[in-house]
Design a protein around this motif. Structure first.
Motif, short mmCIF file in Angstrom:
data_model
loop_
_atom_site.label_atom_id
_atom_site.label_comp_id
_atom_site.label_asym_id
_atom_site.label_seq_id
_atom_site.Cartn_x
_atom_site.Cartn_y
_atom_site.Cartn_z
N UNK A 85 0.91 -1.18 0.05
CA UNK A 85 -0.16 -0.15 0.15
C UNK A 85 0.81 1.33 -0.09
N UNK A 86 1.97 1.09 0.50
CA UNK A 86 2.70 2.34 0.56
C UNK A 86 3.15 2.72 -0.87
N UNK A 87 3.12 1.99 -2.05
CA UNK A 87 3.02 2.61 -3.29
C UNK A 87 2.29 4.02 -3.45
N UNK A 88 1.31 4.20 -3.00
CA UNK A 88 0.42 5.26 -3.03
C UNK A 88 1.37 6.51 -2.87
N UNK A 89 2.37 6.56 -2.08
CA UNK A 89 3.27 7.70 -1.87
C UNK A 89 4.30 7.79 -2.98
N UNK A 90 4.51 7.09 -3.69
CA UNK A 90 5.67 6.95 -4.89
C UNK A 90 5.16 8.04 -5.96
N UNK A 91 6.33 8.86 -6.19
CA UNK A 91 6.15 9.72 -7.21
C UNK A 91 5.97 8.78 -8.63
N UNK A 92 6.47 7.60 -8.72
CA UNK A 92 6.39 6.74 -9.77
C UNK A 92 4.98 5.93 -9.85
N UNK A 93 4.18 6.29 -8.98
CA UNK A 93 2.74 5.33 -8.79
C UNK A 93 2.11 4.92 -10.24
N UNK A 94 1.94 5.84 -10.94
CA UNK A 94 1.42 5.66 -12.49
C UNK A 94 2.15 4.78 -13.23
N UNK A 95 3.53 5.31 -13.14
CA UNK A 95 4.49 4.34 -14.20
C UNK A 95 4.64 3.04 -13.59
N UNK A 96 4.36 2.65 -12.08
CA UNK A 96 4.54 1.36 -11.87
C UNK A 96 3.13 0.57 -12.56
N UNK A 97 1.92 1.24 -12.11
CA UNK A 97 1.02 0.57 -12.70
C UNK A 97 0.95 0.21 -14.10
N UNK A 98 1.64 1.10 -14.97
CA UNK A 98 1.56 0.86 -16.26
C UNK A 98 2.50 -0.15 -16.65
N UNK A 99 3.76 -0.15 -15.90
CA UNK A 99 4.62 -1.22 -16.18
C UNK A 99 3.94 -2.63 -15.98
N UNK A 100 3.39 -2.76 -14.66
CA UNK A 100 2.86 -3.94 -14.19
C UNK A 100 1.90 -4.51 -15.12
N UNK A 101 1.22 -3.40 -15.68
CA UNK A 101 0.15 -3.79 -16.65
C UNK A 101 0.75 -4.67 -18.07
N UNK A 102 1.79 -3.96 -18.38
CA UNK A 102 2.50 -4.31 -19.53
C UNK A 102 3.18 -5.82 -19.19
#
Length: 560
Positions: free
Chosen positions: A376-393
């Motif tokens: 859940x700490x990912x919510x505080x990451x400046x790369x939050x959206x990029x991580x979602x995109x990467x994992x989706x790929x």
């Protein structure tokens, strides 16, 4: 590499109702971003460093700014990870994402994972998660509610819709109406584990391939008569595999698939599977096989490693076992063992559709495989959206799935115009007996087809690309002759109910497991079945059933 609790870089230098389902999750994502409906406010403008503006389904992902992503990595004993694996360097080259690994051993991976999460020390990405394993971490807030953010995962949304998995995704919801893990998606619902048989023996001695468990019994009797020293049926997975795929034929759930123990009673309510007539009939069936010397009883209590007096593969090779639990990989293992005894070309091994029974020609639903949770700490990451995109790929893009399985097109493999994939001659894949003898194993030496990511999401074409022709035949036989059983109705529990459920279900399950095996092995007379049920009732069975049914009714009311 790091030990179970160290987090260090890989190298010091490297940092059902489809429309409703998708619409609902998109709405949840928007609500979360605005802070409504209990969601924490996420400012995606401030947390989109490295994200692509034009990221879409079936397109490559490459972060606009490099970042490091921490991942929980399970180490298999026979597949030692190395920091020179091409898998890591190629992912970094293509995506600008560097993995930072926390390594845990396979032997106690679940316990280590749970401890890291409970202590707040888990890395960002927790792979190899199966549905249901996330429930205990929901109330603590340790993991991210994925349903709030799948709007930003176009590959996931596309294949949920194309493969008609929306209703099953809805069933992942917890008591708050959100789901907290994303599963690997399978285009075809085909059980991974079933029976692997000596096809030639079944055809010449038993008259063909059994389609029901009654036919299987008749076949085993004939094989036993022809091979009197044999006990022709085996498991090799402490009975958990055999009872898992067999139980559906009696409308029950057992072994690996026991879950919370609840099954639909036919009226919309749930009942405890281990006290049903179907479960009893299943137990009686296997008790009869044991009594007649048709099951290798050592294989019901030992894992498939030889600790029970020889591995099942060795018994297959010695022609004392002719049918056993297994997967496509097990079939290869049995064939390799038979090469050394019977001789190549003198036998045929076949993975068959699980036999049917009184409940019909049904199999377990298998459209989900291992997926992932996010800290859940990912919510505080400046790369939050990029991580979602990467994992989706990584998890859901066909190009990424092919890359993870086969490596680099044009280097490790070639792909014909009709989609046929061929491993180049200097490379091999021992796990699937492809190009044996070639100098470089793409799994052991390069990290492709690794056990952490490769077996998650698969189209039918990708699944068939690395399996033998016999496995394609197996897929066809299941799809043409078996019906996937309806998934268990969802009954998500709130925090207090989860605690209560755990206190009740654990001793109940222990009693079920112990007595199921005792009944089958003949160590307890089936005439004592009512006494066994009374023992479960004394442990709070009705209280547990009422708890789950209450959660089921609440979920139906809130999501009608």
């Amino acid at each position: 590499m790091s030990n179970a609790f160290e987090r260090s870089p890989l190298r010091a230098s490297r940092r059902g109702l489809i429309g409703f389902s998708i619409a609902a999750t998109s709405a949840a994502a928007l609500a979360a971003c605005s802070g409504e409906d209990g969601g924490e406010e996420v400012d995606l403008d401030a947390q989109s460093t490295g994200a692509m503006d034009d990221f879409a389904a079936d397109t490559p992902f490459k972060a606009t700014e490099p970042f490091t992503l921490s991942v929980l990595w399970t180490d298999w004993p026979d597949l030692p990870i190395t920091d020179t694996w091409q898998f890591f360097t190629e992912i970094e080259k293509r995506t600008n994402v560097t993995f930072e690994l926390t390594n845990i051993p396979f032997s106690d991976a679940t316990e280590k994972r749970n401890l890291l999460l409970s202590a707040g020390d888990a890395p960002t990405v927790i792979p190899l998660v199966y549905t249901g394993e996330e429930s205990s971490f929901v109330s603590s807030g340790a993991i991210l509610p994925m349903s709030d953010y799948v709007e930003h995962m176009p590959n996931f949304q596309k294949y949920v819709e194309e493969w008609d998995l929306g209703e099953m995704i809805d069933n992942l919801k917890q008591a708050d109406g959100k789901y907290y893990m994303l599963p690997g998606l399978q285009e075809v619902s085909v059980p991974v584990f079933t029976l692997v048989i000596r096809k030639d023996v079944f055809e010449t001695v038993a008259g063909g391939i059994p389609q029901t468990w009654d036919e299987m019994r008749e076949a085993l009797v004939k094989i036993k008569a022809e091979y009197p020293d044999s006990k022709p049926l085996a498991d090799g997975f402490e009975s958990a595999s055999l009872l898992n795929f067999a139980s559906h034929a009696w409308g029950a759930r057992a072994g690996w698939g026991f879950g919370n123990g609840m099954v639909d009673d036919g009226s919309g309510k749930l009942e405890y599977t281990a006290v049903t007539d179907g479960y009893k009939q299943m137990v009686e069936y296997f008790r009869g096989l044991v009594a007649d010397g048709l099951i290798d009883t050592d294989s019901l209590t030992a894992s498939n490693d030889g600790s029970g007096g020889g591995s099942v593969a060795e018994k297959f090779a010695a022609e004392t076992v002719f049918a056993a639990s297994g997967s496509a990989g097990t079939a290869i293992e049995f064939a390799q063992a038979l090469n050394a005894t019977v001789g190549e070309g003198n036998y045929e091994v076949l993975q068959i559709a699980p036999p049917g029974g009184p409940f019909g020609q049904v199999v377990e639903p298998r459209n989900f495989w291992n997926g992932f949770m996010l800290n859940a700490e990912i919510k505080d990451s400046e790369y939050f959206l990029a991580i979602l995109q990467f994992l989706d790929w990584l998890y859901y893009s066909p190009d990424a799935r092919e890359l993870i399985r086969w490596g680099i097109e044009g280097e490790t493999y070639t792909k014909a115009a009709d989609g046929t994939i061929t491993l180049n001659p200097e490379y091999r894949l021992d796990a699937y007996n492809i190009n044996p003898g070639a100098p470089t194993d793409i799994q052991k030496d390069l990290g492709w087809s690794n056990a952490v990511f490769a077996d998650s999401t698969e189209s039918r074409a990708l699944k068939e690309s690395y399996n033998a022709a016999a496995f394609v035949e197996y897929i066809d036989s299941v799809l043409s002759t078996r019906t996937p059983r309806e998934p268990s109705p969802p009954a998500p529990l709130d925090e207090m109910e989860l605690e209560q459920s755990s206190l009740l279900s654990t001793p109940l399950k222990d009693t079920v497991d112990t007595n199921t095996l005792k009944f089958i092995m003949g160590e307890r007379d089936i005439a004592e079945w009512d006494d066994y049920v009374a023992e479960l009732e004394a442990q709070g069975l009705q209280q547990y059933v009422d708890l789950i049914n209450g959660a089921r009714e609440r979920f139906e009311e809130e999501n009608s």
